[in-house]
Motif scaffolding. Sequence first.
Motif, PDB file in Angstrom:
ATOM      1  N   TYR A  22       0.831  -1.203   0.000  1.00 10.03           N
ATOM      2  CA  TYR A  22       0.000   0.000   0.000  1.00 10.03           C
ATOM      3  C   TYR A  22       0.869   1.259   0.000  1.00 10.03           C
ATOM      4  O   TYR A  22       0.636   2.186  -0.781  1.00 10.03           O
ATOM      5  CB  TYR A  22      -0.928  -0.016   1.215  1.00 10.03           C
ATOM      6  N   LEU A  23       1.860   1.279   0.871  1.00 13.97           N
ATOM      7  CA  LEU A  23       2.742   2.452   0.943  1.00 13.97           C
ATOM      8  C   LEU A  23       3.496   2.673  -0.356  1.00 13.97           C
ATOM      9  O   LEU A  23       3.660   3.814  -0.795  1.00 13.97           O
ATOM     10  CB  LEU A  23       3.724   2.300   2.106  1.00 13.97           C
ATOM     11  N   PHE A  24       3.960   1.586  -0.974  1.00  7.75           N
ATOM     12  CA  PHE A  24       4.682   1.744  -2.234  1.00  7.75           C
ATOM     13  C   PHE A  24       3.781   2.325  -3.316  1.00  7.75           C
ATOM     14  O   PHE A  24       4.182   3.227  -4.053  1.00  7.75           O
ATOM     15  CB  PHE A  24       5.262   0.412  -2.710  1.00  7.75           C
ATOM     16  N   ILE A  25       2.557   1.818  -3.424  1.00 10.90           N
ATOM     17  CA  ILE A  25       1.663   2.311  -4.474  1.00 10.90           C
ATOM     18  C   ILE A  25       1.260   3.756  -4.215  1.00 10.90           C
ATOM     19  O   ILE A  25       1.267   4.588  -5.126  1.00 10.90           O
ATOM     20  CB  ILE A  25       0.419   1.398  -4.601  1.00 10.90           C
ATOM     21  N   ILE A  26       0.942   4.080  -2.981  1.00 10.97           N
ATOM     22  CA  ILE A  26       0.496   5.438  -2.663  1.00 10.97           C
ATOM     23  C   ILE A  26       1.641   6.444  -2.797  1.00 10.97           C
ATOM     24  O   ILE A  26       1.471   7.516  -3.369  1.00 10.97           O
ATOM     25  CB  ILE A  26      -0.108   5.490  -1.248  1.00 10.97           C
ATOM     26  N   LEU A  27       2.820   6.102  -2.279  1.00 10.83           N
ATOM     27  CA  LEU A  27       3.934   7.056  -2.295  1.00 10.83           C
ATOM     28  C   LEU A  27       4.754   7.000  -3.584  1.00 10.83           C
ATOM     29  O   LEU A  27       5.370   7.994  -3.958  1.00 10.83           O
ATOM     30  CB  LEU A  27       4.855   6.792  -1.097  1.00 10.83           C
ATOM     31  N   ILE A  34      -6.176   0.293  -5.546  1.00  5.01           N
ATOM     32  CA  ILE A  34      -6.785  -0.717  -6.425  1.00  5.01           C
ATOM     33  C   ILE A  34      -6.329  -0.530  -7.869  1.00  5.01           C
ATOM     34  O   ILE A  34      -5.963  -1.495  -8.549  1.00  5.01           O
ATOM     35  CB  ILE A  34      -8.326  -0.658  -6.323  1.00  5.01           C
ATOM     36  N   ALA A  35      -6.320   0.703  -8.349  1.00  7.15           N
ATOM     37  CA  ALA A  35      -5.882   0.965  -9.724  1.00  7.15           C
ATOM     38  C   ALA A  35      -4.401   0.622  -9.887  1.00  7.15           C
ATOM     39  O   ALA A  35      -3.993   0.090 -10.922  1.00  7.15           O
ATOM     40  CB  ALA A  35      -6.129   2.422 -10.091  1.00  7.15           C
ATOM     41  N   GLY A  36      -3.602   0.904  -8.874  1.00  8.27           N
ATOM     42  CA  GLY A  36      -2.178   0.571  -8.930  1.00  8.27           C
ATOM     43  C   GLY A  36      -1.936  -0.921  -9.032  1.00  8.27           C
ATOM     44  O   GLY A  36      -1.080  -1.370  -9.801  1.00  8.27           O
ATOM     45  N   ILE A  37      -2.703  -1.707  -8.279  1.00  3.71           N
ATOM     46  CA  ILE A  37      -2.561  -3.163  -8.346  1.00  3.71           C
ATOM     47  C   ILE A  37      -2.973  -3.663  -9.724  1.00  3.71           C
ATOM     48  O   ILE A  37      -2.300  -4.517 -10.320  1.00  3.71           O
ATOM     49  CB  ILE A  37      -3.380  -3.845  -7.239  1.00  3.71           C
TER      50      ILE A  37
END
Length: 90
Positions: A22-27, A34-37
């Motif tokens: 989560y932190l990697f996708i957000i930051l 969800i879109a990042g995954i």
Amino acid sequence: MNKKDLFIGLGLGLIASLAGCYLFIILGTNYNFIAGIQILKQQGSLGKLVTLGSLLDLALFTILLKKNKEIMARGVVLSVILLALLTLFL
């Protein structure tokens, strides 16, 4: 061996990996979680995401060993193994 501590370690390991992803996708990206995954799965980079997310498991493992919680640390290692197997088959 206390199975309760093993399952607590397993749960902590899975939560730490999810938090790391989560932190990697957000930051690290401009997408929401969800879109990042979905985008990383389309690119074939989901395994790399899980690997980066598992870096928090390393810190958790070290902390548990310093606090003499060896059985919980085994649970964290088990969670990393389960995530690796899951990544292989997805």
